[in-house]
Design a protein around this motif. Structure first.
Motif, PDB file in Angstrom:
ATOM      1  N   GLU A  97     -41.758  13.358  10.503  1.00 34.62           N
ATOM      2  CA  GLU A  97     -41.717  13.808   9.181  1.00 34.62           C
ATOM      3  C   GLU A  97     -40.184  13.884   8.650  1.00 34.62           C
ATOM      4  N   GLU A  98     -39.201  14.188   9.255  1.00 32.99           N
ATOM      5  CA  GLU A  98     -37.948  14.166   9.041  1.00 32.99           C
ATOM      6  C   GLU A  98     -37.179  14.677  10.045  1.00 32.99           C
ATOM      7  N   ILE A  99     -35.829  14.118  10.047  1.00 28.52           N
ATOM      8  CA  ILE A  99     -34.864  14.433  11.086  1.00 28.52           C
ATOM      9  C   ILE A  99     -33.421  14.848  10.359  1.00 28.52           C
ATOM     10  N   ARG A 100     -33.062  15.879  10.489  1.00 27.07           N
ATOM     11  CA  ARG A 100     -31.971  16.629  10.081  1.00 27.07           C
ATOM     12  C   ARG A 100     -30.859  16.781  11.022  1.00 27.07           C
ATOM     13  N   MET A 101     -29.592  16.616  10.790  1.00 27.00           N
ATOM     14  CA  MET A 101     -28.321  17.302  11.426  1.00 27.00           C
ATOM     15  C   MET A 101     -27.629  18.194  10.488  1.00 27.00           C
ATOM     16  N   GLY A 102     -27.753  19.596  10.777  1.00 28.23           N
ATOM     17  CA  GLY A 102     -27.226  20.500   9.668  1.00 28.23           C
ATOM     18  C   GLY A 102     -28.304  20.402   8.354  1.00 28.23           C
ATOM     19  N   LYS A 103     -27.663  20.215   7.439  1.00 28.59           N
ATOM     20  CA  LYS A 103     -28.405  20.094   6.022  1.00 28.59           C
ATOM     21  C   LYS A 103     -28.489  18.421   5.752  1.00 28.59           C
ATOM     22  N   LYS A 104     -27.985  17.660   6.385  1.00 29.12           N
ATOM     23  CA  LYS A 104     -28.038  16.165   6.022  1.00 29.12           C
ATOM     24  C   LYS A 104     -29.453  15.633   6.723  1.00 29.12           C
ATOM     25  N   LYS A 105     -30.100  15.136   5.818  1.00 33.32           N
ATOM     26  CA  LYS A 105     -31.190  14.330   6.345  1.00 33.32           C
ATOM     27  C   LYS A 105     -30.914  13.112   6.715  1.00 33.32           C
ATOM     28  N   LEU A 106     -31.263  12.707   7.855  1.00 36.88           N
ATOM     29  CA  LEU A 106     -30.939  11.383   8.691  1.00 36.88           C
ATOM     30  C   LEU A 106     -31.806  10.275   8.402  1.00 36.88           C
ATOM     31  N   LYS A 107     -31.670   8.993   8.258  1.00 40.29           N
ATOM     32  CA  LYS A 107     -32.562   7.917   8.280  1.00 40.29           C
ATOM     33  C   LYS A 107     -32.823   7.661   9.482  1.00 40.29           C
ATOM     34  N   PHE A 108     -34.310   7.188   9.871  1.00 36.53           N
ATOM     35  CA  PHE A 108     -34.753   6.878  11.078  1.00 36.53           C
ATOM     36  C   PHE A 108     -35.809   5.863  11.101  1.00 36.53           C
ATOM     37  N   LYS A 109     -36.035   4.985  12.109  1.00 31.90           N
ATOM     38  CA  LYS A 109     -37.111   4.115  12.154  1.00 31.90           C
ATOM     39  C   LYS A 109     -37.673   4.026  13.519  1.00 31.90           C
ATOM     40  N   ARG A 110     -38.906   3.894  13.361  1.00 38.10           N
ATOM     41  CA  ARG A 110     -40.069   3.905  14.596  1.00 38.10           C
ATOM     42  C   ARG A 110     -39.786   2.405  15.190  1.00 38.10           C
ATOM     43  N   VAL A 111     -39.586   2.238  16.578  1.00 40.43           N
ATOM     44  CA  VAL A 111     -40.122   1.153  16.967  1.00 40.43           C
ATOM     45  C   VAL A 111     -40.736   1.518  18.401  1.00 40.43           C
ATOM     46  N   PHE A 112     -42.124   1.292  18.382  1.00 37.46           N
ATOM     47  CA  PHE A 112     -42.928   1.732  19.315  1.00 37.46           C
ATOM     48  C   PHE A 112     -42.963   3.271  19.422  1.00 37.46           C
ATOM     49  N   ASP A 113     -42.586   3.587  20.829  1.00 30.97           N
ATOM     50  CA  ASP A 113     -42.712   4.963  21.138  1.00 30.97           C
ATOM     51  C   ASP A 113     -41.192   5.579  21.011  1.00 30.97           C
ATOM     52  N   ALA A 114     -40.050   4.754  20.402  1.00 24.23           N
ATOM     53  CA  ALA A 114     -38.715   5.062  20.146  1.00 24.23           C
ATOM     54  C   ALA A 114     -38.733   5.452  18.820  1.00 24.23           C
ATOM     55  N   ILE A 115     -37.875   6.585  18.648  1.00 22.71           N
ATOM     56  CA  ILE A 115     -37.301   6.944  17.309  1.00 22.71           C
ATOM     57  C   ILE A 115     -35.769   6.462  17.263  1.00 22.71           C
ATOM     58  N   GLN A 116     -35.455   5.613  16.281  1.00 20.05           N
ATOM     59  CA  GLN A 116     -34.078   5.235  16.235  1.00 20.05           C
ATOM     60  C   GLN A 116     -33.378   5.622  15.148  1.00 20.05           C
ATOM     61  N   ILE A 117     -32.346   6.682  15.226  1.00 14.93           N
ATOM     62  CA  ILE A 117     -31.991   7.498  14.387  1.00 14.93           C
ATOM     63  C   ILE A 117     -30.678   7.208  13.773  1.00 14.93           C
ATOM     64  N   GLN A 118     -30.449   6.858  12.672  1.00 21.32           N
ATOM     65  CA  GLN A 118     -29.125   6.190  12.019  1.00 21.32           C
ATOM     66  C   GLN A 118     -28.128   7.589  12.243  1.00 21.32           C
ATOM     67  N   MET A 119     -27.027   7.682  12.801  1.00 17.83           N
ATOM     68  CA  MET A 119     -26.275   8.847  12.947  1.00 17.83           C
ATOM     69  C   MET A 119     -25.002   8.678  11.853  1.00 17.83           C
ATOM     70  N   PRO A 120     -24.592   9.792  11.475  1.00 15.06           N
ATOM     71  CA  PRO A 120     -23.128   9.858  11.051  1.00 15.06           C
ATOM     72  C   PRO A 120     -21.963   9.282  11.334  1.00 15.06           C
ATOM     73  N   LYS A 121     -21.350   8.739  10.627  1.00 12.23           N
ATOM     74  CA  LYS A 121     -20.165   8.100  11.339  1.00 12.23           C
ATOM     75  C   LYS A 121     -18.948   8.953  11.928  1.00 12.23           C
ATOM     76  N   GLU A 122     -19.158  10.209  11.887  1.00 12.86           N
ATOM     77  CA  GLU A 122     -17.927  10.882  12.686  1.00 12.86           C
ATOM     78  C   GLU A 122     -18.311  10.422  14.125  1.00 12.86           C
ATOM     79  N   LYS A 123     -16.941  10.377  15.080  1.00 14.63           N
ATOM     80  CA  LYS A 123     -17.117  10.069  16.231  1.00 14.63           C
ATOM     81  C   LYS A 123     -15.881  10.964  17.115  1.00 14.63           C
ATOM     82  N   ILE A 124     -16.647  12.046  17.468  1.00 21.98           N
ATOM     83  CA  ILE A 124     -15.670  12.899  17.926  1.00 21.98           C
ATOM     84  C   ILE A 124     -16.192  13.328  19.715  1.00 21.98           C
ATOM     85  N   ILE A 125     -15.685  12.546  20.521  1.00 16.19           N
ATOM     86  CA  ILE A 125     -16.200  12.733  22.037  1.00 16.19           C
ATOM     87  C   ILE A 125     -16.011  14.036  22.330  1.00 16.19           C
ATOM     88  N   ARG A 126     -16.874  14.484  23.286  1.00 14.25           N
ATOM     89  CA  ARG A 126     -16.924  16.105  23.722  1.00 14.25           C
ATOM     90  C   ARG A 126     -17.162  17.078  22.773  1.00 14.25           C
TER      91      ARG A 126
END
Length: 190
Positions: A97-126
């Protein structure tokens, strides 16, 4: 003793000759793998950049309708440069129904049994992150548990609901969203 050795030798040769054609079939069997197979079984880049540390699964189960709804909070560590997509898994018969990271609603699409979630652009390893996946649906019913996977909806001798899950072979993504790959197990779950 010599007769016994002869019997074992003949049995061994008989087994070898009768299974030779089956062994040849195994060597020449050409299998066709689909995109659905690849997404389910392969450690694709969309699954490889994060390590799940904790699942917080919250469900409401309706035994009369054989239906469940709820959410799973997936905590994870970013272990590599983040990919633009995060793949989690949930069988097609279950609705995200929905996917959130904190208060931010994330876009996603279904490809068969996989859910592919569009992640925010922040790139912080560890760094440590968490997403919340709200979902619902009627999970697959096990036809012959425990050998055939799915939910078991039953009643006990007092006519009380008895619900079980047989998903060892088919995976937990048959009924709840997760990173359903052998390469990653959470540290814990609630």
């Amino acid at each position: 003793m010599r007769n016994l050795l002869l019997v074992f030798t003949l049995l061994f040769l008989g087994i070898c000759f009768t299974t030779e054609s089956k062994a040849q079939d195994l060597l020449t069997d050409e299998r066709t793998y689909t995109l659905k197979d690849t997404l389910r079984g392969t450690l694709v880049p969309d699954r490889d950049w994060f390590d799940v540390t904790f699942y917080n699964l919250n469900l409401t189960i309706d035994p009369d309708k054989q239906y469940l709804e709820g959410y799973n909070e997936i905590s994870f560590d970013i272990t590599k440069d983040i990919q633009p997509i995060m793949q989690i898994d949930l069988f097609e018969n279950m609705k995200v129904e929905e996917i959130r990271m904190g208060k931010k609603k994330l876009k996603f699409k279904r490809v068969f049994d996989a859910i592919q979630i569009q992640m925010p652009k922040e790139k912080i390893i560890r760094s440590k992150k968490k997403i919340k996946v709200k979902y619902s649906g009627k999970p697959v019913v096990a036809e012959k548990p425990p050998w055939d996977g799915g939910f078991v909806w039953s009643k006990d001798e007092n006519n009380k609901d008895w619900i079980g899950v047989a998903c060892e072979g088919m995976g937990a993504s048959a009924w709840w969203p997760n990173k359903d790959h052998l390469s990653d197990e959470p540290d814990s779950m609630m």
